[in-house]
Design an enzyme around this catalytic site. Structure first.
Site, short mmCIF file in Angstrom:
data_model
loop_
_atom_site.label_atom_id
_atom_site.label_comp_id
_atom_site.label_asym_id
_atom_site.label_seq_id
_atom_site.Cartn_x
_atom_site.Cartn_y
_atom_site.Cartn_z
N GLY A 42 0.79 -1.24 0.00
CA GLY A 42 0.00 0.00 0.00
C GLY A 42 0.82 1.28 0.00
CG ASP A 88 6.05 -6.69 15.63
OD1 ASP A 88 5.48 -5.57 15.60
OD2 ASP A 88 5.58 -7.68 16.25
CG ASN A 115 3.25 3.32 5.77
OD1 ASN A 115 2.30 3.96 5.33
ND2 ASN A 115 3.39 2.01 5.53
CE1 TYR A 179 -6.22 2.82 11.33
CE2 TYR A 179 -7.65 4.69 10.84
CZ TYR A 179 -6.56 3.89 10.52
OH TYR A 179 -5.81 4.17 9.39
CE LYS A 183 -3.34 5.25 11.56
NZ LYS A 183 -1.96 5.10 11.08
CB ILE A 214 -5.51 5.89 0.03
CG1 ILE A 214 -5.43 7.25 0.76
CG2 ILE A 214 -4.57 5.82 -1.17
CD1 ILE A 214 -5.74 8.47 -0.07
N1 LIG Z 1 -5.35 3.24 2.95
C1 LIG Z 1 -5.98 4.25 3.53
O1 LIG Z 1 -7.03 4.69 3.07
C2 LIG Z 1 -5.38 4.90 4.73
C3 LIG Z 1 -6.00 6.07 5.19
C4 LIG Z 1 -5.46 6.71 6.31
C5 LIG Z 1 -4.33 6.22 6.92
N2 LIG Z 1 -3.77 5.07 6.47
C6 LIG Z 1 -2.59 4.59 7.17
O2 LIG Z 1 -1.55 4.39 6.25
C7 LIG Z 1 -0.68 3.36 6.71
C8 LIG Z 1 -0.51 2.32 5.61
O3 LIG Z 1 -1.77 1.75 5.33
P1 LIG Z 1 -2.09 0.95 3.99
O4 LIG Z 1 -3.43 1.36 3.55
O5 LIG Z 1 -0.96 1.04 3.05
O6 LIG Z 1 -2.20 -0.54 4.60
P2 LIG Z 1 -1.65 -1.95 4.11
O7 LIG Z 1 -2.38 -2.93 4.93
O8 LIG Z 1 -1.68 -2.05 2.63
O9 LIG Z 1 -0.11 -1.90 4.55
C9 LIG Z 1 0.27 -1.88 5.90
C10 LIG Z 1 1.63 -2.56 6.03
O10 LIG Z 1 2.00 -2.52 7.41
C11 LIG Z 1 2.55 -3.78 7.75
N3 LIG Z 1 2.43 -4.01 9.19
C12 LIG Z 1 1.32 -4.30 9.91
N4 LIG Z 1 1.61 -4.47 11.20
C13 LIG Z 1 2.96 -4.27 11.31
C14 LIG Z 1 3.87 -4.30 12.39
N5 LIG Z 1 3.48 -4.61 13.65
N6 LIG Z 1 5.18 -4.03 12.14
C15 LIG Z 1 5.58 -3.74 10.90
N7 LIG Z 1 4.78 -3.72 9.82
C16 LIG Z 1 3.48 -3.98 10.04
C17 LIG Z 1 1.75 -4.78 6.93
O11 LIG Z 1 2.42 -6.02 6.82
C18 LIG Z 1 1.60 -4.02 5.61
O12 LIG Z 1 2.66 -4.31 4.74
C19 LIG Z 1 -1.30 2.82 7.99
O13 LIG Z 1 -0.70 3.44 9.12
C20 LIG Z 1 -2.76 3.25 7.86
O14 LIG Z 1 -3.39 3.35 9.10
C21 LIG Z 1 -4.26 4.41 5.39
#
Ligand SMILES: NC(=O)c1ccc[n+]([C@@H]2O[C@H](COP(=O)([O-])OP(=O)(O)OC[C@H]3O[C@@H](n4cnc5c(N)ncnc54)[C@H](O)[C@@H]3O)[C@@H](O)[C@H]2O)c1
Length: 281
Positions: A42, A88, A115, A179, A183, A214
């Site tokens: 992502g 982690d 992230n 959540y 955040k 997103i």
């Molecule tokens: N996608 C959205 O719409 C959105 C909106 C607002 C905020 N976010 C934030 O953006 C960030 C990325 O989200 P995304 O949508 O790409 O999600 P995603 O699930 O595609 O990717 C998240 C990644 O974090 C890794 N991860 C999870 N737990 C972990 C840990 N304990 N240690 C290390 N890595 C870990 C996962 O393996 C994954 O590769 C997150 O913090 C999420 O809360 C996303």
């Protein structure tokens, strides 16, 4: 380095032409070292690719070693510099190991993108303490540990910490109690750390990014998990976004790049909202 735009979801033709104007000498973060947590998927994946594309040497870390390695290999295949590390973010011992791995290869760290995150749906009545702790452990503790463990490595002026929060760190949602809290914590710990760094005279800026909806695996899986209600929820989201569509990972990666670069040198303690207008009303 060959352009790697095609690996970033939905990089538009216009963007491609714009960025192709850059030669190596114009790369925006050349000679900088970056660490991106959760870089295997992502927003973290898109940010890793974008930072590498603009000249950074990238450490892609993820709790999924396989995902991190896939992204790092993509960067290397296109001529960039990348190392994948299992990580982690909730474990301080993992941060020490990542710290040592970077220190063994680089003099200092310039860019930290906190992230990694997990989504969790539930209101105040149905969310258990263990679920609350699990979400806050990754989303909030992980960012705290990241800043704490990486600051000593950020010894050169021009350092930038970018914490990925969410619009859910600014506005409340009845079904996102844990959540929202995690955040919101990221939003304010960013400001505290930013003030500390300026007071201490460090050349390190700290800012938060607040994505709206997103298109990433996190959002796709969240919507799919709703089963029969998924389509209705999807339409509700679209109706609430003034621009009428979800964002793409590249929209966030470009903001991360800007905050990572010296182009944002007068920004610290700021919150960058990228949500198609969702929180404007
Ligand atoms: N996608 C959205 O719409 C959105 C909106 C607002 C905020 N976010 C934030 O953006 C960030 C990325 O989200 P995304 O949508 O790409 O999600 P995603 O699930 O595609 O990717 C998240 C990644 O974090 C890794 N991860 C999870 N737990 C972990 C840990 N304990 N240690 C290390 N890595 C870990 C996962 O393996 C994954 O590769 C997150 O913090 C999420 O809360 C996303």
């Amino acid at each position: 380095m060959t352009r790697i735009d095609d690996n970033i979801p939905a990089m538009g033709q216009h963007d491609h032409q714009l960025y192709c104007l850059h030669g190596t000498e114009f790369m925006r973060i050349n000679n900088k070292t970056a660490l991106i947590t959760g870089g295997g998927s992502g927003l973290g994946e898109a940010s890793s690719l974008r930072l590498a594309e603009e000249g950074a040497r990238v450490f892609v870390t993820d709790i999924s070693q396989e995902s991190a390695e896939r992204v790092a290999q993509t960067i290397r295949d296109f001529g960039g510099q990348a190392t994948a590390l299992h990580h982690d973010v909730t474990q301080e011992s993992d941060w020490s190991r990542v710290h040592d791995a970077i220190a063994a290869e680089c003099q200092s760290l310039d860019i930290l993108v906190n992230n990694a995150g997990v989504a969790f749906s539930g209101n105040i009545e149905e969310t258990s303490l263990s679920d609350w702790r699990a979400v806050n452990s990754v989303n909030s503790d992980g960012v705290f540990l990241g800043m704490k463990n990486c600051l000593p490595m950020m010894t050169k002026p021009g350092g930038s910490i970018i914490n990925i929060s969410s619009i859910e760190g600014i506005i409340g949602d009845p079904n996102l109690i844990a959540y929202n809290a995690s955040k919101g914590a990221v939003r304010l710990m960013t400001k505290s750390a930013a003030l500390h760094c300026t007071q201490a005279g460090y050349g390190i800026r700290v800012n938060s990014v607040h994505p709206g909806f997103i298109e990433t695996p996190m959002v796709a899986e969240g919507i799919a998990a709703m089963g029969d209600a998924a389509e209705e929820f999807h339409q509700q989201i679209l109706a609430a976004i003034p621009m009428g569509h979800l964002g793409q990972a590249i929209d966030i990666a470009n903001a991360v790049l800007f905050l990572a670069s010296d182009e944002s040198r007068y920004m610290t303690g700021s919150e960058m909202v990228i949500d198609g207008g969702y929180t404007a009303h």
